[in-house]
Design a protein around this motif. Structure first.
Motif, PDB file in Angstrom:
ATOM      1  N   VAL A  22       0.838  -1.204   0.000  1.00  0.00           N
ATOM      2  CA  VAL A  22       0.000   0.000   0.000  1.00  0.00           C
ATOM      3  C   VAL A  22       0.874   1.256   0.000  1.00  0.00           C
ATOM      4  CG1 VAL A  22      -1.655   1.336   1.367  1.00  0.00           C
ATOM      5  CG2 VAL A  22      -1.985  -1.119   1.069  1.00  0.00           C
ATOM      6  N   ILE A  23       1.929   1.242   0.791  1.00  0.00           N
ATOM      7  CA  ILE A  23       2.831   2.404   0.851  1.00  0.00           C
ATOM      8  C   ILE A  23       3.498   2.650  -0.498  1.00  0.00           C
ATOM      9  CG2 ILE A  23       4.993   3.256   1.858  1.00  0.00           C
ATOM     10  CD1 ILE A  23       4.060   1.927   4.509  1.00  0.00           C
ATOM     11  N   VAL A  24       4.013   1.605  -1.125  1.00  0.00           N
ATOM     12  CA  VAL A  24       4.654   1.752  -2.443  1.00  0.00           C
ATOM     13  C   VAL A  24       3.634   2.248  -3.467  1.00  0.00           C
ATOM     14  CG1 VAL A  24       5.707   0.461  -4.360  1.00  0.00           C
ATOM     15  CG2 VAL A  24       6.492   0.095  -2.018  1.00  0.00           C
ATOM     16  N   ASP A  25       2.420   1.723  -3.435  1.00  0.00           N
ATOM     17  CA  ASP A  25       1.362   2.158  -4.340  1.00  0.00           C
ATOM     18  C   ASP A  25       1.086   3.650  -4.179  1.00  0.00           C
ATOM     19  OD1 ASP A  25      -0.984   1.779  -6.141  1.00  0.00           O
ATOM     20  OD2 ASP A  25      -2.092   2.274  -4.304  1.00  0.00           O
ATOM     21  N   GLN A  26       0.958   4.116  -2.956  1.00  0.00           N
ATOM     22  CA  GLN A  26       0.659   5.531  -2.717  1.00  0.00           C
ATOM     23  C   GLN A  26       1.822   6.434  -3.105  1.00  0.00           C
ATOM     24  OE1 GLN A  26      -2.435   6.743  -1.865  1.00  0.00           O
ATOM     25  NE2 GLN A  26      -2.907   4.600  -2.311  1.00  0.00           N
ATOM     26  N   ILE A  27       3.049   5.982  -2.872  1.00  0.00           N
ATOM     27  CA  ILE A  27       4.220   6.782  -3.252  1.00  0.00           C
ATOM     28  C   ILE A  27       4.310   6.911  -4.773  1.00  0.00           C
ATOM     29  CG2 ILE A  27       6.754   6.793  -3.315  1.00  0.00           C
ATOM     30  CD1 ILE A  27       6.675   5.669  -0.443  1.00  0.00           C
ATOM     31  N   ALA A  32       3.695  10.123  -9.644  1.00  0.00           N
ATOM     32  CA  ALA A  32       3.069  10.281 -10.957  1.00  0.00           C
ATOM     33  C   ALA A  32       2.335  11.607 -11.044  1.00  0.00           C
ATOM     34  CB  ALA A  32       2.113   9.120 -11.232  1.00  0.00           C
ATOM     35  N   ARG A  33       1.552  11.944 -10.001  1.00  0.00           N
ATOM     36  CA  ARG A  33       0.822  13.211 -10.015  1.00  0.00           C
ATOM     37  C   ARG A  33       1.763  14.416 -10.005  1.00  0.00           C
ATOM     38  NH1 ARG A  33      -2.139  12.142  -5.237  1.00  0.00           N
ATOM     39  NH2 ARG A  33      -2.421   9.957  -5.625  1.00  0.00           N
ATOM     40  N   ALA A  34       2.914  14.271  -9.356  1.00  0.00           N
ATOM     41  CA  ALA A  34       3.856  15.387  -9.254  1.00  0.00           C
ATOM     42  C   ALA A  34       4.686  15.572 -10.529  1.00  0.00           C
ATOM     43  CB  ALA A  34       4.790  15.174  -8.064  1.00  0.00           C
ATOM     44  N   ASN A  35       4.945  14.490 -11.261  1.00  0.00           N
ATOM     45  CA  ASN A  35       5.903  14.572 -12.367  1.00  0.00           C
ATOM     46  C   ASN A  35       5.334  14.321 -13.759  1.00  0.00           C
ATOM     47  OD1 ASN A  35       8.315  15.028 -10.732  1.00  0.00           O
ATOM     48  ND2 ASN A  35       7.893  12.989  -9.942  1.00  0.00           N
ATOM     49  N   LEU A  51       5.540   7.043 -20.284  1.00  0.00           N
ATOM     50  CA  LEU A  51       4.690   7.270 -19.116  1.00  0.00           C
ATOM     51  C   LEU A  51       3.860   8.518 -19.355  1.00  0.00           C
ATOM     52  CD1 LEU A  51       7.201   6.615 -16.187  1.00  0.00           C
ATOM     53  CD2 LEU A  51       5.538   5.041 -17.182  1.00  0.00           C
ATOM     54  N   ARG A  52       2.558   8.413 -19.056  1.00  0.00           N
ATOM     55  CA  ARG A  52       1.638   9.532 -19.213  1.00  0.00           C
ATOM     56  C   ARG A  52       0.623   9.434 -18.070  1.00  0.00           C
ATOM     57  NH1 ARG A  52       0.061  12.220 -23.892  1.00  0.00           N
ATOM     58  NH2 ARG A  52       1.151  10.637 -25.090  1.00  0.00           N
TER      59      ARG A  52
END
Length: 94
Positions: A22-27, A32-35, A51-52
């Motif tokens: 769960v932690i890896v998924d959220q990170i 993704a949202r930041a970059n 990646l998009r």
């Protein structure tokens, strides 16, 4: 006594991997949202992997959009069932 210790160790590993997942998924979502943007793809391997940023509004492949509460409920029921079955399984060992 050794079986109880082994079962406790297995339970700790089980929950550690679940929480770690769960932690890896959220990170990765945060990164993704930041970059990433929806407008521009970032080429990781040219011609093979880009990646998009894409938002999935439904279940797998966008099926059943706007049914998020149902999927949350199904996920909670699944978590409850897994925890319950692990407890029942560990009680039968001891």
């Amino acid at each position: 006594m050794r079986d109880v210790d082994l079962n406790r160790k297995n339970t700790i590993w089980f929950y550690a991997f679940a929480i770690g997942g769960v932690i890896v998924d959220q990170i990765t979502k945060l990164l993704a949202r930041a970059n990433l943007t929806e407008d521009r793809a970032i080429s990781v391997i040219p011609g093979v992997l880009d990646l998009r940023l894409v938002y999935n509004r439904g279940a797998a492949f966008g099926v059943l959009p706007d049914w998020a509460p149902l999927f949350v409920l199904i996920g909670l029921v699944a978590i409850f069932a897994i925890v319950r079955l692990r407890r029942v399984g560990s009680a039968s060992l001891g």
